[in-house]
Write an enzyme that holds these catalytic residues in place. Structure first.
Site, mmCIF file in Angstrom:
data_model
loop_
_atom_site.group_PDB
_atom_site.id
_atom_site.type_symbol
_atom_site.label_atom_id
_atom_site.label_comp_id
_atom_site.label_asym_id
_atom_site.label_seq_id
_atom_site.Cartn_x
_atom_site.Cartn_y
_atom_site.Cartn_z
ATOM 1 N N ASP A 205 0.820 -1.214 0.000
ATOM 2 C CA ASP A 205 0.000 0.000 0.000
ATOM 3 C C ASP A 205 0.857 1.269 0.000
ATOM 4 O O ASP A 205 0.431 2.316 0.487
ATOM 5 C CB ASP A 205 -0.967 0.012 1.189
ATOM 6 C CG ASP A 205 -0.247 -0.103 2.523
ATOM 7 O OD1 ASP A 205 0.965 -0.373 2.526
ATOM 8 O OD2 ASP A 205 -0.907 0.084 3.575
ATOM 9 N N ASP A 283 7.773 -4.028 14.183
ATOM 10 C CA ASP A 283 8.415 -2.711 14.049
ATOM 11 C C ASP A 283 8.742 -2.092 15.412
ATOM 12 O O ASP A 283 9.828 -1.538 15.605
ATOM 13 C CB ASP A 283 7.620 -1.751 13.146
ATOM 14 C CG ASP A 283 6.110 -1.843 13.312
ATOM 15 O OD1 ASP A 283 5.644 -2.662 14.145
ATOM 16 O OD2 ASP A 283 5.387 -1.108 12.624
#
Ligand code: UD1
Ligand code: MN
Length: 439
Positions: A205, A283
């Site tokens: 995306d 992350d």
């Protein structure tokens, strides 16, 4: 109450202007002169704007020149690490072309084509940037879209589609567990199975900027040779138009905050991380001190990625409130023809600290009230976590910290623009390390 009043006043003024405009347009006699006056005033304003912009440009050029001079003096004297720069005529440095595998993560969004089209359009050389699309989720329509690219991309599918069983309160975060599982598998494919030594990690995306491949090519030698760097990222967490200098597209930073969202690592780091890769939230895990080990990433002033993934694993609110405003660079920079050695730690840190702390210290109130008698950089100091958060919020910056590090921060310093001025939100000059309890 005061806000309400303000809204009424603004609305009233607008209405009045509208009525005035209508009357003025309907009166043929005076209108020509008034139009002329308006035009003159507009022309003046435009000239002012042009002036400010060209001053800003000159300032950027001076900054970059200064940086390059420092890099020349220090790095050349210290003999650049082997292979960092290919010998080039005329003092400029060119980069020996590395092979950087592009690993694209996909799941169940057919809009992966929007991303892949850009990757294939902008990559300068298929041999130097082989593309692997790793698909999770087993979604048929998405698989067909990827297959449609034929041999232009290598399509691999994450084989483990087993359910992940979680305690009730964590069930809603299952997506993050799946993403982490996919990341571990796909990174292992890229590094361990296909034996790539450098990988650029992208997600389905992301829009990418036309110069993204130049950016990663030119920063690769820094990543390889500076052990205090562990990644290069294309993302500026505070990259909305009002907080960046969009004309300083060549400006890069070191960042203690791991940005993700278009990032490059080498096999050396993968070998370090693979056996302890986390089950979820990969992350934030990267941002923990045990993984980061005080290393920094390179990140740009102007983002080279932007997400269009409004519907995804995280809720769309963050997208609506923040992500969609990140400005994607549209002024390509010939990075590979530029000398990047100013970003090596030994060159960067002395310059950066010196530069930031030579900027006049001001308060947020002075900045906001335009009470500063010059156009140079300024610095707003923060001492406590709450002080940081309060000021960041008022300035429209990300106010969260991970393991003590503010987004985009380097040595605690967050760099941004405020009405054509460079501003540093910075800790005290005697700062030595992050406070891990700040979150
Ligand atoms: C956010 C981050 C993303 C990070 C992820 C994990 C932003 C804007 N995005 O994801 O960079 O990787 O958290 O903490 O901050 N995917 C799978 N399997 C799934 C679901 C998704 O592989 O079951 C893939 C998607 O195709 C996509 C990536 O994982 O490439 C991220 O998923 P997305 O739905 O976009 O979640 P974000 O909230 O953006
Ligand atoms: Mn996303």
């Amino acid at each position: 109450m005061r806000q309400k009043l303000l809204v009424y006043v603004v609305a009233g003024t607008l209405l009045w202007s509208l009525v005035y405009l209508l009357v003025f347009v309907n009166r043929p006699n005076g209108s020509v002169r008034r139009t002329e006056e308006t035009l003159n005033s507009l022309t003046e304003q435009l000239a002012d704007l042009q002036n400010t912009l060209s001053q800003q440009n000159a300032e950027n050029r001076r900054l970059l020149d200064a940086l390059n001079k420092i890099a020349d003096n220090r790095a050349v004297a210290a003999a650049a690490p082997a292979g960092l720069v290919a010998p080039a005529a005329g003092g400029g440095a060119t980069v020996a072309a590395p092979v950087i595998a592009v690993l694209v993560f996909a799941c169940n969004r057919v809009t992966v084509s929007r991303h892949l089209d850009q990757v294939l359009r902008y990559r300068p050389d298929p041999a130097r940037f082989p593309v692997i699309v790793s698909q999770d989720c087993g979604d048929r329509p998405t698989a067909e879209v990827i297959a449609g690219y034929g041999s232009a991309v290598k399509h691999i599918q994450q084989p483990d589609q087993s359910d992940i069983v979680l305690p009730a309160k964590e069930k809603k975060f299952k997506g993050y567990f799946k993403i982490a599982r996919h990341y571990r598998w796909a990174l292992s494919q890229a590094f361990d199975t296909f034996n790539h030594s450098t990988v650029l990690i992208l997600e389905d995306d992301l829009d990418i900027a036309p110069d993204i491949f130049d950016y990663f090519t030119s920063t690769y030698p820094l990543l390889r040779d500076d052990p205090t760097l562990w990644c290069v990222s294309a993302w500026n967490d505070n990259g909305k138009l009002s907080r960046i200098n969009a004309s300083a597209a060549e400006l890069l930073y070191r960042s203690d905050f791991f940005p993700g969202l278009g990032w490059m690592i080498t096999d050396k780091l993968w070998h370090e991380l693979r056996d302890k890769w986390p089950k979820s939230y990969w992350d934030d895990w990267m941002r923990e001190p045990a993984q980061r080990l005080d290393r920094a990433c390179i990140r740009p002033e102007v983002s080279r990625t932007r997400t269009f993934g409004k519907k995804g694993v995280s809720n769309g609110l963050f997208f609506e409130k923040h992500l969609k405003f990140i400005h994607l660079n549209d002024r390509p920079v010939p990075f590979t023809k530029m000398d990047m050695r100013y970003l090596l730690r030994e060159n960067y840190d002395p310059w950066f600290v010196d530069h930031v702390y030579s900027c006049q210290e001001v308060t947020y109130t002075e900045l906001k009230a335009r009470q500063i008698g010059h156009k140079d950089c300024v610095r707003i100091q923060y001492v406590t976590k709450d002080g940081f958060k309060r000021t960041a919020k008022m300035l429209g910056l990300m106010d969260d910290l991970k393991s003590g590090v503010p987004r985009t921060g380097y040595r605690g310093v967050v760099s941004f623009m405020y009405e054509d001025r460079r501003v540093y939100l910075a800790p005290r000059p005697d700062w030595t390390k992050y406070d891990l309890t700040w979150s």
